[in-house]
Motif scaffolding. Structure first.
Motif, PDB file in Angstrom:
ATOM      1  N   VAL A  30      45.372  58.983  88.788  1.00 31.55           N
ATOM      2  CA  VAL A  30      44.387  58.050  88.255  1.00 31.55           C
ATOM      3  C   VAL A  30      45.073  56.723  87.952  1.00 31.55           C
ATOM      4  O   VAL A  30      46.225  56.698  87.542  1.00 31.55           O
ATOM      5  N   VAL A  31      44.360  55.624  88.189  1.00 32.88           N
ATOM      6  CA  VAL A  31      44.858  54.313  87.799  1.00 32.88           C
ATOM      7  C   VAL A  31      43.924  53.725  86.750  1.00 32.88           C
ATOM      8  O   VAL A  31      42.742  54.055  86.702  1.00 32.88           O
ATOM      9  N   ASP A  32      44.469  52.855  85.934  1.00 33.50           N
ATOM     10  CA  ASP A  32      43.692  52.167  84.913  1.00 33.50           C
ATOM     11  C   ASP A  32      43.393  50.769  85.441  1.00 33.50           C
ATOM     12  O   ASP A  32      44.295  49.976  85.668  1.00 33.50           O
ATOM     13  N   VAL A  33      42.119  50.488  85.663  1.00 35.52           N
ATOM     14  CA  VAL A  33      41.706  49.165  86.131  1.00 35.52           C
ATOM     15  C   VAL A  33      40.928  48.510  84.993  1.00 35.52           C
ATOM     16  O   VAL A  33      39.776  48.855  84.737  1.00 35.52           O
ATOM     17  N   GLU A  34      41.597  47.620  84.277  1.00 41.78           N
ATOM     18  CA  GLU A  34      41.003  46.893  83.153  1.00 41.78           C
ATOM     19  C   GLU A  34      40.337  47.844  82.158  1.00 41.78           C
ATOM     20  O   GLU A  34      39.201  47.636  81.737  1.00 41.78           O
ATOM     21  N   GLY A  35      41.026  48.933  81.821  1.00 42.22           N
ATOM     22  CA  GLY A  35      40.534  49.878  80.828  1.00 42.22           C
ATOM     23  C   GLY A  35      39.615  50.958  81.362  1.00 42.22           C
ATOM     24  O   GLY A  35      39.079  51.739  80.594  1.00 42.22           O
ATOM     25  N   VAL A  36      39.424  51.019  82.666  1.00 44.89           N
ATOM     26  CA  VAL A  36      38.559  52.021  83.287  1.00 44.89           C
ATOM     27  C   VAL A  36      39.433  52.996  84.064  1.00 44.89           C
ATOM     28  O   VAL A  36      40.277  52.581  84.854  1.00 44.89           O
ATOM     29  N   ASN A  37      39.226  54.297  83.847  1.00 46.52           N
ATOM     30  CA  ASN A  37      39.964  55.317  84.591  1.00 46.52           C
ATOM     31  C   ASN A  37      39.356  55.474  85.978  1.00 46.52           C
ATOM     32  O   ASN A  37      38.172  55.793  86.109  1.00 46.52           O
ATOM     33  N   VAL A  38      40.162  55.234  87.009  1.00 48.63           N
ATOM     34  CA  VAL A  38      39.690  55.308  88.390  1.00 48.63           C
ATOM     35  C   VAL A  38      40.612  56.244  89.170  1.00 48.63           C
ATOM     36  O   VAL A  38      41.795  55.943  89.342  1.00 48.63           O
ATOM     37  N   PRO A  39      40.078  57.380  89.673  1.00 53.07           N
ATOM     38  CA  PRO A  39      40.897  58.246  90.518  1.00 53.07           C
ATOM     39  C   PRO A  39      41.315  57.504  91.787  1.00 53.07           C
ATOM     40  O   PRO A  39      40.543  56.706  92.335  1.00 53.07           O
ATOM     41  N   ILE A  40      42.518  57.774  92.253  1.00 54.05           N
ATOM     42  CA  ILE A  40      43.047  57.113  93.454  1.00 54.05           C
ATOM     43  C   ILE A  40      42.091  57.255  94.636  1.00 54.05           C
ATOM     44  O   ILE A  40      41.873  56.300  95.370  1.00 54.05           O
ATOM     45  N   VAL A  41      41.492  58.439  94.800  1.00 55.80           N
ATOM     46  CA  VAL A  41      40.610  58.663  95.954  1.00 55.80           C
ATOM     47  C   VAL A  41      39.334  57.829  95.887  1.00 55.80           C
ATOM     48  O   VAL A  41      38.676  57.636  96.902  1.00 55.80           O
ATOM     49  N   LYS A  42      38.962  57.328  94.709  1.00 65.32           N
ATOM     50  CA  LYS A  42      37.764  56.508  94.551  1.00 65.32           C
ATOM     51  C   LYS A  42      38.090  55.035  94.340  1.00 65.32           C
ATOM     52  O   LYS A  42      37.185  54.220  94.152  1.00 65.32           O
ATOM     53  N   ALA A  43      39.360  54.652  94.361  1.00 66.61           N
ATOM     54  CA  ALA A  43      39.770  53.299  93.995  1.00 66.61           C
ATOM     55  C   ALA A  43      39.178  52.227  94.911  1.00 66.61           C
ATOM     56  O   ALA A  43      38.696  51.205  94.430  1.00 66.61           O
ATOM     57  N   ALA A  44      39.208  52.437  96.213  1.00 68.20           N
ATOM     58  CA  ALA A  44      38.686  51.432  97.141  1.00 68.20           C
ATOM     59  C   ALA A  44      37.194  51.208  96.904  1.00 68.20           C
ATOM     60  O   ALA A  44      36.728  50.066  96.839  1.00 68.20           O
ATOM     61  N   ASP A  45      36.427  52.287  96.759  1.00 66.51           N
ATOM     62  CA  ASP A  45      34.984  52.156  96.510  1.00 66.51           C
ATOM     63  C   ASP A  45      34.717  51.433  95.193  1.00 66.51           C
ATOM     64  O   ASP A  45      33.831  50.582  95.113  1.00 66.51           O
ATOM     65  N   PHE A  46      35.492  51.757  94.153  1.00 67.18           N
ATOM     66  CA  PHE A  46      35.323  51.120  92.854  1.00 67.18           C
ATOM     67  C   PHE A  46      35.566  49.620  92.952  1.00 67.18           C
ATOM     68  O   PHE A  46      34.777  48.818  92.445  1.00 67.18           O
ATOM     69  N   LEU A  47      36.640  49.223  93.610  1.00 70.39           N
ATOM     70  CA  LEU A  47      36.980  47.804  93.713  1.00 70.39           C
ATOM     71  C   LEU A  47      35.953  47.032  94.527  1.00 70.39           C
ATOM     72  O   LEU A  47      35.567  45.918  94.160  1.00 70.39           O
ATOM     73  N   VAL A  48      35.478  47.610  95.620  1.00 71.68           N
ATOM     74  CA  VAL A  48      34.488  46.926  96.453  1.00 71.68           C
ATOM     75  C   VAL A  48      33.179  46.747  95.690  1.00 71.68           C
ATOM     76  O   VAL A  48      32.540  45.704  95.769  1.00 71.68           O
ATOM     77  N   ARG A  49      32.765  47.751  94.918  1.00 73.49           N
ATOM     78  CA  ARG A  49      31.504  47.674  94.182  1.00 73.49           C
ATOM     79  C   ARG A  49      31.552  46.744  92.978  1.00 73.49           C
ATOM     80  O   ARG A  49      30.545  46.159  92.614  1.00 73.49           O
ATOM     81  N   ASN A  50      32.719  46.615  92.354  1.00 76.87           N
ATOM     82  CA  ASN A  50      32.782  45.934  91.063  1.00 76.87           C
ATOM     83  C   ASN A  50      33.493  44.587  91.054  1.00 76.87           C
ATOM     84  O   ASN A  50      33.504  43.923  90.022  1.00 76.87           O
TER      85      ASN A  50
END
Length: 62
Positions: A30-50
């Motif tokens: 898991v990575v912490d993106v500005e205080g949000v827990n994001v699993p590595i496998v979902k990181a690309a989708d999270f970044l594109v959406r947000n």
């Protein structure tokens, strides 16, 4: 030190929750993106959406 403090009995409990509310378990990547827990496998989708895309074709002076 008592044994129950070294190895808690609730090892199957989730470590936390990701941005979608899915459970994260001890040992998950898991990575912490500005205080949000994001699993590595979902990181690309999270970044594109947000976050906003950057136009790397446009030259920036600066």
């Amino acid at each position: 030190m008592p044994e129950d403090l070294i190895d808690p009995p609730d090892d199957d409990e989730p470590w936390g929750y990701d941005y979608e509310g899915d459970e994260i378990y001890l040992g998950d990547e898991v990575v912490d993106v500005e205080g949000v827990n994001v699993p590595i496998v979902k990181a690309a989708d999270f970044l594109v959406r947000n976050y906003s895309k950057v136009d790397t074709e446009e030259y920036r002076h600066g």
